[in-house]
Design an enzyme around this catalytic site. Structure first.
Site, PDB file in Angstrom:
ATOM      1  N   ARG A 240     -96.645  45.160  27.254  1.00 33.61           N
ATOM      2  CA  ARG A 240     -97.366  46.201  27.965  1.00 33.61           C
ATOM      3  C   ARG A 240     -97.808  45.659  29.328  1.00 33.61           C
ATOM      4  O   ARG A 240     -98.320  44.539  29.435  1.00 33.61           O
ATOM      5  CB  ARG A 240     -98.604  46.647  27.178  1.00 33.61           C
ATOM      6  CG  ARG A 240     -98.266  47.557  26.000  1.00 33.61           C
ATOM      7  CD  ARG A 240     -97.745  48.917  26.472  1.00 33.61           C
ATOM      8  NE  ARG A 240     -97.461  49.852  25.402  1.00 33.61           N
ATOM      9  CZ  ARG A 240     -96.262  50.042  24.840  1.00 33.61           C
ATOM     10  NH1 ARG A 240     -95.216  49.342  25.238  1.00 33.61           N
ATOM     11  NH2 ARG A 240     -96.101  50.940  23.892  1.00 33.61           N
ATOM     12  N   GLU A 269     -97.059  53.174  35.194  1.00 34.04           N
ATOM     13  CA  GLU A 269     -95.665  53.606  35.038  1.00 34.04           C
ATOM     14  C   GLU A 269     -95.562  55.116  35.223  1.00 34.04           C
ATOM     15  O   GLU A 269     -96.452  55.831  34.748  1.00 34.04           O
ATOM     16  CB  GLU A 269     -95.137  53.224  33.652  1.00 34.04           C
ATOM     17  CG  GLU A 269     -95.119  51.715  33.447  1.00 34.04           C
ATOM     18  CD  GLU A 269     -94.659  51.306  32.049  1.00 34.04           C
ATOM     19  OE1 GLU A 269     -94.275  52.192  31.251  1.00 34.04           O
ATOM     20  OE2 GLU A 269     -94.685  50.101  31.751  1.00 34.04           O
ATOM     21  N   HIS A 288     -89.032  50.463  31.923  1.00 35.24           N
ATOM     22  CA  HIS A 288     -89.519  50.537  30.531  1.00 35.24           C
ATOM     23  C   HIS A 288     -88.409  51.055  29.604  1.00 35.24           C
ATOM     24  O   HIS A 288     -88.520  52.136  29.024  1.00 35.24           O
ATOM     25  CB  HIS A 288     -90.770  51.418  30.439  1.00 35.24           C
ATOM     26  CG  HIS A 288     -91.561  51.166  29.175  1.00 35.24           C
ATOM     27  ND1 HIS A 288     -92.925  51.274  29.121  1.00 35.24           N
ATOM     28  CD2 HIS A 288     -91.185  50.816  27.914  1.00 35.24           C
ATOM     29  CE1 HIS A 288     -93.344  51.011  27.887  1.00 35.24           C
ATOM     30  NE2 HIS A 288     -92.296  50.720  27.138  1.00 35.24           N
TER      31      HIS A 288
HETATM   32  C1  DGY Z   1     -92.905  51.393  22.195  1.00 35.30           C
HETATM   33  O1  DGY Z   1     -92.261  51.855  21.249  1.00 35.30           O
HETATM   34  O2  DGY Z   1     -94.092  51.077  22.100  1.00 35.30           O
HETATM   35  C2  DGY Z   1     -92.170  51.260  23.475  1.00 35.30           C
HETATM   36  O3  DGY Z   1     -92.753  50.375  24.348  1.00 35.30           O
HETATM   37  C3  DGY Z   1     -92.076  52.618  24.123  1.00 35.30           C
HETATM   38  O4  DGY Z   1     -93.342  53.026  24.532  1.00 35.30           O
END
Ligand code: DGY
Length: 326
Positions: A240, A269, A288
């Site tokens: 994250r 993001e 991402h």
């Molecule tokens: C998750 O599954 O947490 C990925 O990072 C997509 O948000």
């Protein structure tokens, strides 16, 4: 069974939408595209399913009939966990089905950052490959180098397997609790070693962050952490963005402590146009895409759909998230 109302707040594949529609009344409204439609559906919603949008106390206040929220993600940082618990609303997520895909993404990023794949592909594309490249454009080896993992859950272990078994890399990991490798990942016994953070940072050629966003990890990778990394280390973030102080990351790149960074996640993001990370010559940025393959995104949607159908039918969802600890 009585039909209930489901609010789908991010597009689902048609086959999964059809599973929901067969049993319940479904409204599709992505709040990022049509906030009014999303808000209008909340008061009657018994179930929510989607991702990438904060389901906070204000949203929950508008949804008094809500019984369950099913996230099409493994991360649960978009959800007001304590509020969900307090109101007795179930939360489910999608662990397990994305581990190998996210590990592939992280390894792609690590390889690209160290071997300068994007930069050199651009050199070819732009017609600048007019002679053999010189040392100034060489990369650095990945195989045999030391990998330090911050976070050693299922995805961290999948990354460790690629590193240790595929690339002969010694693996160090930092985790709040020791991991029982004999039970969880016997193939990593003797290959992945739990290491105090300072030692891990000082020893690792590649530092990979796979941390969930919690009150403990927010901003955890700060100037002090970068200062302890081995000079010339490569930093990868597949967890994250908000676990990293991005100003400190830029300072570590510009000050020469870090050789490169590969980032799939950012504090904000989509990455703002004016972020220096977007165009930094030694940053490989991705939008991402950790779990973004056809197969895995479908598997996530399928698990999330099953989770919601189970929760609304009074069955325990396969991937219930325990909000009581929040
Ligand atoms: C998750 O599954 O947490 C990925 O990072 C997509 O948000």
């Amino acid at each position: 069974m009585t039909r209930k109302n489901i609010l789908v707040f991010r597009e689902l594949p048609p086959d999964q939408l059809a599973r929901l529609q067969a049993v319940h009344d479904v409204t599709v409204a992505d709040p990022k595209q049509d906030r009014a439609a999303f808000d209008a559906a909340l008061p009657e919603a018994h179930g929510l399913i989607g991702s990438s949008f904060p389901i906070d106390a204000a949203v929950l206040d508008r949804a008094p009939k809500l019984e369950a929220v099913s996230s099409v993600s493994v991360g649960v940082d978009n959800y007001a966990l304590a509020e969900l618990h307090r109101r007795g609303i179930l939360l489910a997520h999608t662990p397990g089905v994305l581990d190998e895909t996210v590990a592939d993404t992280v390894f792609a990023l690590l390889m690209a950052a160290s071997r300068r794949v994007v930069e050199l592909a651009n050199l070819v594309r732009e017609g600048r490959w007019t002679k053999n490249i010189g040392e100034d454009l060489f990369g650095h080896d990945v195989h045999g180098k030391t990998l330090g993992l911050l976070g050693f859950g299922r995805i961290g272990q999948a990354i460790a397997r690629r590193a240790a078994l595929g690339f002969g890399m010694p693996v160090r990991y930092h985790a709040r609790r020791p991991v029982d490798l004999a039970a969880q990942a016997p193939e990593l016994q003797g290959r992945a070693v739990r290491t105090p953070l300072a030692e891990l940072l000082a020893q690792s050629d590649f530092v990979v962050a796979m941390l969930p966003l919690t009150e403990h990890t927010r901003g955890m990778i700060d100037a002090g952490v970068f200062a302890q990394m081995k000079p010339g280390a490569v930093f990868i973030n597949g967890g994250r963005g908000q676990t990293v102080d991005e100003a400190a990351l830029l300072a570590a790149l510009d000050g020469g402590r870090l050789r490169a960074a590969g980032l799939d996640v950012f504090a904000k993001e989509p990455l703002p146009a004016d972020s220096p990370l977007r165009t930094h010559p030694r940053v490989t940025p991705l939008p991402h895409i950790g779990s973004a393959t056809h197969e895995t995104r479908h598997a996530m949607a399928e698990l999330a759909t099953s989770n919601l159908l189970d929760a609304l039918a009074g069955r325990r969802p396969a991937a219930l998230y325990d909000t009581s600890a929040a």
